[in-house]
Design an enzyme around this catalytic site. Sequence first.
Site, short mmCIF file in Angstrom:
data_model
loop_
_atom_site.label_atom_id
_atom_site.label_comp_id
_atom_site.label_asym_id
_atom_site.label_seq_id
_atom_site.Cartn_x
_atom_site.Cartn_y
_atom_site.Cartn_z
N LEU A 165 -8.88 11.40 -0.70
CA LEU A 165 -8.16 12.33 0.20
C LEU A 165 -6.87 12.49 -0.03
O LEU A 165 -6.14 11.62 -0.55
CB LEU A 165 -8.30 11.67 1.66
CG LEU A 165 -9.61 11.58 2.06
CD1 LEU A 165 -9.53 10.42 3.12
CD2 LEU A 165 -10.13 12.78 2.78
N SER A 170 0.41 -1.14 8.79
CA SER A 170 0.81 -2.55 8.13
C SER A 170 1.95 -2.91 9.03
O SER A 170 2.95 -2.33 9.70
CB SER A 170 1.23 -2.12 6.71
OG SER A 170 1.90 -3.28 6.12
N GLN A 230 10.01 -3.96 3.67
CA GLN A 230 9.41 -4.75 2.63
C GLN A 230 10.29 -4.67 1.36
O GLN A 230 10.70 -5.61 0.55
CB GLN A 230 8.03 -4.44 2.06
CG GLN A 230 7.70 -5.28 0.85
CD GLN A 230 6.05 -4.92 0.56
OE1 GLN A 230 5.06 -5.00 1.16
NE2 GLN A 230 6.10 -4.30 -0.56
N TYR A 257 5.46 4.62 1.17
CA TYR A 257 4.47 3.78 2.04
C TYR A 257 4.96 3.35 3.31
O TYR A 257 4.24 3.63 4.19
CB TYR A 257 4.08 2.63 1.10
CG TYR A 257 3.13 1.57 1.70
CD1 TYR A 257 1.80 1.96 1.77
CD2 TYR A 257 3.20 0.33 2.27
CE1 TYR A 257 0.87 1.00 2.14
CE2 TYR A 257 2.53 -0.67 2.56
CZ TYR A 257 0.97 0.03 2.70
OH TYR A 257 0.25 -1.09 3.01
N VAL A 280 -3.89 -9.67 3.49
CA VAL A 280 -5.34 -9.76 3.52
C VAL A 280 -5.64 -9.66 2.19
O VAL A 280 -5.29 -8.67 1.32
CB VAL A 280 -5.89 -8.43 4.33
CG1 VAL A 280 -7.17 -8.50 4.43
CG2 VAL A 280 -5.11 -8.10 5.48
P1 NAP Z 1 -8.01 -1.55 -1.29
O1 NAP Z 1 -8.38 -2.93 -1.74
O2 NAP Z 1 -7.35 -0.76 -2.34
O3 NAP Z 1 -9.25 -0.78 -0.57
C1 NAP Z 1 -8.93 0.56 -0.19
C2 NAP Z 1 -10.30 1.55 -0.67
O4 NAP Z 1 -9.54 2.95 -0.45
C3 NAP Z 1 -10.22 1.61 -2.26
O5 NAP Z 1 -11.79 1.84 -2.48
C4 NAP Z 1 -9.37 2.84 -2.57
O6 NAP Z 1 -10.14 3.30 -3.68
C5 NAP Z 1 -9.68 3.71 -1.57
N1 NAP Z 1 -8.69 4.89 -1.23
C6 NAP Z 1 -7.49 4.56 -1.63
N2 NAP Z 1 -6.70 5.60 -1.10
C7 NAP Z 1 -7.75 6.69 -1.16
C8 NAP Z 1 -7.69 8.02 -0.68
N3 NAP Z 1 -6.59 8.50 -0.53
N4 NAP Z 1 -8.77 8.66 -0.08
C9 NAP Z 1 -10.06 7.86 -0.14
N5 NAP Z 1 -10.14 6.54 -0.50
C10 NAP Z 1 -8.98 5.93 -0.92
O7 NAP Z 1 -7.07 -1.67 -0.04
P2 NAP Z 1 -6.72 -2.51 1.28
O8 NAP Z 1 -5.98 -3.65 0.93
O9 NAP Z 1 -8.12 -2.73 1.78
O10 NAP Z 1 -5.92 -1.57 2.05
C11 NAP Z 1 -6.69 -0.72 3.08
C12 NAP Z 1 -5.67 -0.41 4.17
O11 NAP Z 1 -4.91 -1.62 4.86
C13 NAP Z 1 -4.36 0.32 3.64
O12 NAP Z 1 -4.03 1.42 4.48
C14 NAP Z 1 -3.27 -0.59 3.51
O13 NAP Z 1 -2.12 0.06 3.77
C15 NAP Z 1 -3.50 -1.51 4.83
N6 NAP Z 1 -2.92 -2.80 4.59
C16 NAP Z 1 -3.39 -3.75 3.78
C17 NAP Z 1 -2.86 -4.98 3.56
C18 NAP Z 1 -3.24 -6.11 2.85
O14 NAP Z 1 -2.88 -7.08 2.61
N7 NAP Z 1 -4.51 -5.63 2.08
C19 NAP Z 1 -1.72 -5.01 4.43
C20 NAP Z 1 -1.31 -4.16 5.34
C21 NAP Z 1 -1.79 -2.99 5.44
P3 NAP Z 1 -9.19 3.07 -5.32
O15 NAP Z 1 -9.49 1.52 -5.25
O16 NAP Z 1 -10.19 3.91 -6.11
O17 NAP Z 1 -7.83 3.70 -5.11
#
Ligand code: NAP
Length: 272
Positions: free
Chosen positions: A78, A155, A162, A168, A201
């Site tokens: 997206l 987040s 951060q 971000y 996470v």
């Molecule tokens: P992740 O492991 O990278 O998983 C995200 C998924 O979304 C991946 O499959 C990625 O594909 C896909 N994606 C990324 N950008 C996209 C887009 N523009 N359109 C469609 N799909 C897209 O990330 P996550 O850690 O689960 O994070 C998910 C959400 O949680 C995010 O908004 C992040 O900011 C938030 N968050 C995460 C943490 C943490 O500690 N993990 C902490 C605070 C907030 P690709 O891998 O191909 O890019």
Amino acid sequence: MRLFLLKTKTAYLTLKMNLNLQDKVILISGGAKGIGGAISRGLIEEGAIPVMIDPSEKEALEIFELSKGKALHIPIRLFSEDDARLAIQKTVEVFGRIDGLVNNAGANDGVGLEHGTPEAFVHSVGKNLFHYYYLAHFALPFLKKSKGSIVNISSKTAVTGQGNTSGYIAAKGAQLALTREWAVELLPYQIRVNAILPAEVFTPMYENWIQSFPNPDEKLAEINARIPLGNRMTTPEEIASMAIFLLSDKASHITGQQLYVDGGYTHLDRAL
Ligand code: NAP
């Protein structure tokens, strides 16, 4: 969702909270991996139909198979308004309805103030924020019909900062503001809007980030030690449980809220 066990004279009795999500069509941006992947899997357990908007083919196929065909994968990254319009059109073409939206896709891309550029900042905000609005905007006519619910994954960095990630953070802060704004605007339609703030996470994105340090294991141990509840990271499933509850009508009087699922990371005294 299993809530608690009651011990009877002869056996343990499992009580189930019926979330009434059977056959509900829920869109999840980034729904194939990490937090979004856990939400899609959890929805399948509840009998709902996840629509994964995510470029990740392999992971989406695994979830599709798990759903026994009761899911949809829209393989796009997206960015533009047209991407979001297409995702909504496709979903409605296939299922004729939308019952919920989880805005989740995003990446902490390290576009800072001192070392970033204005162009990189605009791009980072665009890729982390605009599709939250676009998806909600184009899904709205269908959410009005279903009295659906929206969950925005933000987040804790939106409230703590951060360093070196202005784009971000600007997006994550705006997601919290939009959660309140949409909760107000959508009151007349009984559409509830809430935000979840994860902190640490362990997801594919997080793993990539940890691997960027010279000694990833040491770095991970250092972070775990700072998480008050259990000195461990939050699991994607723990975020998914909250998201699925918020999507369900068991959360029927919760709107405009910012929910921290972080083992006390943001608010408890980490010096303890
Ligand atoms: P992740 O492991 O990278 O998983 C995200 C998924 O979304 C991946 O499959 C990625 O594909 C896909 N994606 C990324 N950008 C996209 C887009 N523009 N359109 C469609 N799909 C897209 O990330 P996550 O850690 O689960 O994070 C998910 C959400 O949680 C995010 O908004 C992040 O900011 C938030 N968050 C995460 C943490 C943490 O500690 N993990 C902490 C605070 C907030 P690709 O891998 O191909 O890019």
